[in-house]
Design a protein around this motif. Structure first.
Motif, mmCIF file in Angstrom:
data_model
loop_
_atom_site.group_PDB
_atom_site.id
_atom_site.type_symbol
_atom_site.label_atom_id
_atom_site.label_comp_id
_atom_site.label_asym_id
_atom_site.label_seq_id
_atom_site.Cartn_x
_atom_site.Cartn_y
_atom_site.Cartn_z
ATOM 1 N N MET A 98 3.149 -0.646 9.477
ATOM 2 C CA MET A 98 2.974 -1.223 10.908
ATOM 3 C C MET A 98 1.904 -2.337 10.929
ATOM 4 S SD MET A 98 6.053 -0.263 11.572
ATOM 5 C CE MET A 98 6.558 -0.784 13.157
ATOM 6 N N SER A 99 0.693 -1.670 10.576
ATOM 7 C CA SER A 99 -0.408 -2.465 11.044
ATOM 8 C C SER A 99 -0.347 -3.753 9.880
ATOM 9 C CB SER A 99 -1.648 -1.568 10.602
ATOM 10 O OG SER A 99 -1.851 -1.288 9.416
ATOM 11 N N GLY A 100 -0.086 -3.439 8.861
ATOM 12 C CA GLY A 100 -0.010 -4.575 7.910
ATOM 13 C C GLY A 100 1.166 -5.613 8.369
ATOM 14 N N PHE A 101 2.162 -5.231 8.626
ATOM 15 C CA PHE A 101 3.184 -5.994 9.030
ATOM 16 C C PHE A 101 2.797 -6.937 10.447
ATOM 17 C CE2 PHE A 101 7.012 -6.820 12.069
ATOM 18 C CZ PHE A 101 7.488 -7.836 11.142
ATOM 19 N N ILE A 110 -4.102 -1.534 3.647
ATOM 20 C CA ILE A 110 -4.830 -0.626 2.805
ATOM 21 C C ILE A 110 -5.632 0.483 3.495
ATOM 22 C CG2 ILE A 110 -6.327 -0.380 0.742
ATOM 23 C CD1 ILE A 110 -5.013 -3.067 -0.190
ATOM 24 N N VAL A 111 -6.738 -0.303 4.302
ATOM 25 C CA VAL A 111 -7.732 0.553 5.082
ATOM 26 C C VAL A 111 -7.108 1.667 5.946
ATOM 27 C CG1 VAL A 111 -9.684 0.460 6.728
ATOM 28 C CG2 VAL A 111 -9.501 -1.106 4.705
ATOM 29 N N VAL A 170 -7.260 5.713 5.777
ATOM 30 C CA VAL A 170 -7.882 6.263 6.844
ATOM 31 C C VAL A 170 -6.937 7.286 7.704
ATOM 32 C CG1 VAL A 170 -9.194 6.009 9.186
ATOM 33 C CG2 VAL A 170 -9.612 4.560 7.138
ATOM 34 N N VAL A 171 -5.688 6.735 7.977
ATOM 35 C CA VAL A 171 -4.995 7.844 8.758
ATOM 36 C C VAL A 171 -4.253 8.942 7.738
ATOM 37 C CG1 VAL A 171 -2.747 7.777 9.875
ATOM 38 C CG2 VAL A 171 -4.079 5.869 10.252
ATOM 39 N N SER A 172 -4.288 8.526 6.458
ATOM 40 C CA SER A 172 -3.774 9.433 5.560
ATOM 41 C C SER A 172 -5.139 10.548 5.519
ATOM 42 C CB SER A 172 -3.566 9.208 4.252
ATOM 43 O OG SER A 172 -2.310 8.020 4.300
ATOM 44 N N PRO A 190 0.728 -1.299 -0.025
ATOM 45 C CA PRO A 190 -0.020 0.113 0.006
ATOM 46 C C PRO A 190 0.773 1.372 0.097
ATOM 47 C CG PRO A 190 -0.637 -1.604 1.678
ATOM 48 C CD PRO A 190 0.586 -2.018 1.159
ATOM 49 N N MET A 191 1.910 1.337 0.844
ATOM 50 C CA MET A 191 2.920 2.318 0.939
ATOM 51 C C MET A 191 3.507 2.619 -0.141
ATOM 52 S SD MET A 191 5.844 2.701 3.570
ATOM 53 C CE MET A 191 6.944 1.155 3.141
#
Lengths: 58, 549
Positions: free
Chosen positions: B457-460, B524-525, B529-531, B436-437
């Motif tokens: 971090m969340s994906g990992f 992805i979510v 959302v954070v962005s 995603p990044m």
């Protein structure tokens, strides 16, 4: 078809061949096509010199 | 063939590689030379060099062996590798990555991401993820090569591991890690020729294309009972939809690797080191043909080995190899192919392993040296970066060798496709943490630094949690879940009589769902959302990165 029972496997057998052909045709058409955006020589020189430094550490 | 001859040919091959490495290094002395001095590289050399870096023993022995178990459904992975991993990757990702790398003076994947999002944390954290998990992938490559050498030379696995590791270490010291083009080109040529011979021999031995497939279809009744219970319907059919085997094949082996290939740090580096956009276009046909000839052939031959073993010893491949998935291809080559081919195939695999391992060690060294020590921790002076780079390479080799030793002891001969799973865990983790990044970095002005960090971090961690606590094979092998919760996986309940009950929601049997299907959507979510709610990147920096000024 092709001695394979499952339609999904027949499909992927053909998709593999077709995607390889797609790659080949793309290559023939675009063999000499360069990037539309060209970076300045100075930028490339600077990058290459730094890359040499990175490699030298290995 | 006599073992003495095998050793002579093998040593001669290593001498040629050493000589070419020396000459190749002299011919293409530096990046400055290659990119600026207008030095011409013959397209054939360029083509084969690309090919060699695309494919490893993991694909041929590991996934080829998995095809011996799952059948030709594995060809979906070949299709994804050609279409996503080559066509889309080089066409869509390649040019943008190369240009952004030049503009930001980035030389590694973590550096590209760190500079794009103006975050040392991103550079350091992604380098750490790469440094910690590439050894898992490297050990998968090692296991593939070592099992073949052990089988051909009638050696003990551990002895073959020791010998091959010493050769790899020597290769690295000789400068092989720099990816010398002539060496890669020779390795690519051997690989292509070896696999072509394997395909032609196999089809002709089994009566032609259609007849060979038909014989494999007719073997459906021979599927071992344990596999039938999990949904195996024969080697020319996909497993039963929604069954345990379907989830493993589709979510882990096909999607984990097929999608993960887009976010491979070593591939991103490959885009950046090409001379111009022309080379990226030229890599597409070469890569497409190479992937087809390597993985396509390995998967077809792996599946068809069932027919051969049934005709000769009356057993299917997994039974003939006594549950050792990675032994299927070596055993097939040894018993079905002529003696001279065994040697050629050994060179094919050693070539494939060397070219891939060198790119893995390269990425481990630069992750530790340049990304973590020099850039993220800010220690550029005093040669600490160079020292860390070398420590990175050395520790990478040692950890990979140790993992290869450990995995064989713990998981060998249990019908588990160690190499395929090790590779797919690494590819899946890369996809969850980086994809995603990476996509956001190349195309979006809306993804912020905080969004990129949160997504990575969340994906990992989501993916890691799934590997450690839920995914059946990995969680069971790691035993952390067993120690904390008293069950091998949170998706499995052990009943009083000792039977296992798998948690299900609709078609999802959770302990068979790959971490990628959990980690990637979460990443992805979270990124989006954070962005949406955090500070935007300055327009000036975005113009520089995306070339829109």
């Amino acid at each position: 078809m092709l001695g394979i029972e499952d339609g999904w496997v027949v499909l992927v057998y053909l998709l593999c061949i077709m995607s390889t052909i797609l790659c080949l045709v793309w290559g023939i058409i675009k063999w000499n096509v360069d990037d539309p955006v060209q970076e300045p020589d100075e930028e490339i020189r600077h990058w290459a010199e730094e890359e040499d430094r990175v490699e030298s550490e290995l | 063939m006599n073992h003495i001859w095998m050793i002579i040919i093998f040593v001669a091959y290593l001498c040629i590689i050493g000589y070419l490495g020396f000459r190749g290094y002299r011919a293409t002395k530096s990046a400055t030379d290659y990119m600026l001095a207008g030095r011409k590289v013959h397209p054939y050399v360029m083509a084969m060099s690309y090919g060699a870096t695309f494919i490893s023993t993991s694909a041929i022995v590991g996934f080829g062996g998995a095809a011996g178990v799952y059948g030709m459904g594995l060809l979906w992975l070949t299709f994804l590798n050609i279409f996503l991993g080559i066509f889309i990757a080089f066409w869509i990702f390649g040019g943008r990555t190369r240009r952004m790398g030049l503009r930001l003076d980035a030389h590694t994947f973590p550096e590209l991401m760190g500079r794009r999002f103006q975050s040392r944390f991103i550079q350091g954290a992604s380098a750490l993820i790469i440094f910690l998990f590439v050894p898992l992938y490297a050990s998968s490559v090692l296991i593939g090569a070592v099992k073949y050498i052990a089988s051909q030379m009638s050696m003990d696995y551990n002895a073959a591991l020791l010998v091959f590791s010493a050769i790899i270490a020597l290769y690295v010291i000789m400068g092989g890690i720099k990816g010398v083009m002539y060496t890669d080109a020779l390795q690519g040529t051997i690989m292509l020729f070896g696999m072509l011979v394997l395909l032609i021999f196999t089809y002709s031995k089994l009566g032609g294309v259609v007849q060979a497939h038909q014989s494999l279809t007719d073997l459906a009744d021979m599927v071992p009972k344990s596999l039938q219970e999990k949904g195996h319907q024969g080697w020319t059919s996909m497993p039963e939809f929604g069954g345990p085997l379907w989830w493993t094949l589709v979510s882990t082996i096909i999607m984990g690797v097929g999608i993960g290939v887009l976010a491979q740090p070593q591939l991103a580096v490959r885009y950046m080191t090409v001379k111009s956009g022309k080379e990226l276009n030229r890599a597409i046909p070469i890569g497409g043909v190479f992937i087809m000839m390597m993985t396509g052939v390995a998967f077809i031959v792996g599946a068809l080995s069932n027919v051969y073993f049934n005709n000769t010893v009356g057993k299917v491949a997994l039974v003939a190899s006594q549950g050792d998935v990675e032994a299927i291809i070596p055993m097939y080559v040894q018993s079905a192919m002529p003696g001279w081919f065994s040697v050629l195939f050994m060179l094919t695999l050693v070539s494939a392993a060397m070219s891939t391992l060198s790119s893995q060690f390269h990425v481990m060294g630069t992750s530790l040296g340049r990304d973590l020590v020099e850039e993220s921790l800010g220690r550029k002076k005093g040669g600490s970066g160079m020292l860390a780079t070398r420590i990175g390479v050395l520790s990478g080799i040692l950890v990979a060798v140790y993992l290869s030793y450990l995995m064989e002891i713990k998981l060998g001969k249990k019908g588990i496709e160690i190499v395929a799973r090790g590779t797919s865990i690494f590819f899946g983790l890369c996809a969850c943490a980086f994809l995603p990044m990476y996509v956001g970095a190349l195309w979006s002005r809306a993804i912020t630094k905080a969004g990129a960090i949160a997504g990575m971090m969340s994906g990992f961690f989501a993916s890691l949690f799934w590997i450690v606590f839920v995914e059946e094979k990995a969680a069971t092998a790691l035993m952390i879940c067993e120690k904390i919760f008293g069950t091998p996986s949170l998706g499995i309940r052990i009943m009083a009589d000792g039977t296992k009950v798998f948690s299900k929601t609709g078609p999802f049997i959770w302990s068979f769902v790959d971490p990628l299907l959990i980690g990637l959507p979460i990443a992805i979510v979270v990124t989006l959302v954070v962005s949406r709610f955090t500070k935007k990147t300055s327009g000036e920096h975005l113009d520089l990165c995306l070339g829109t000024k």
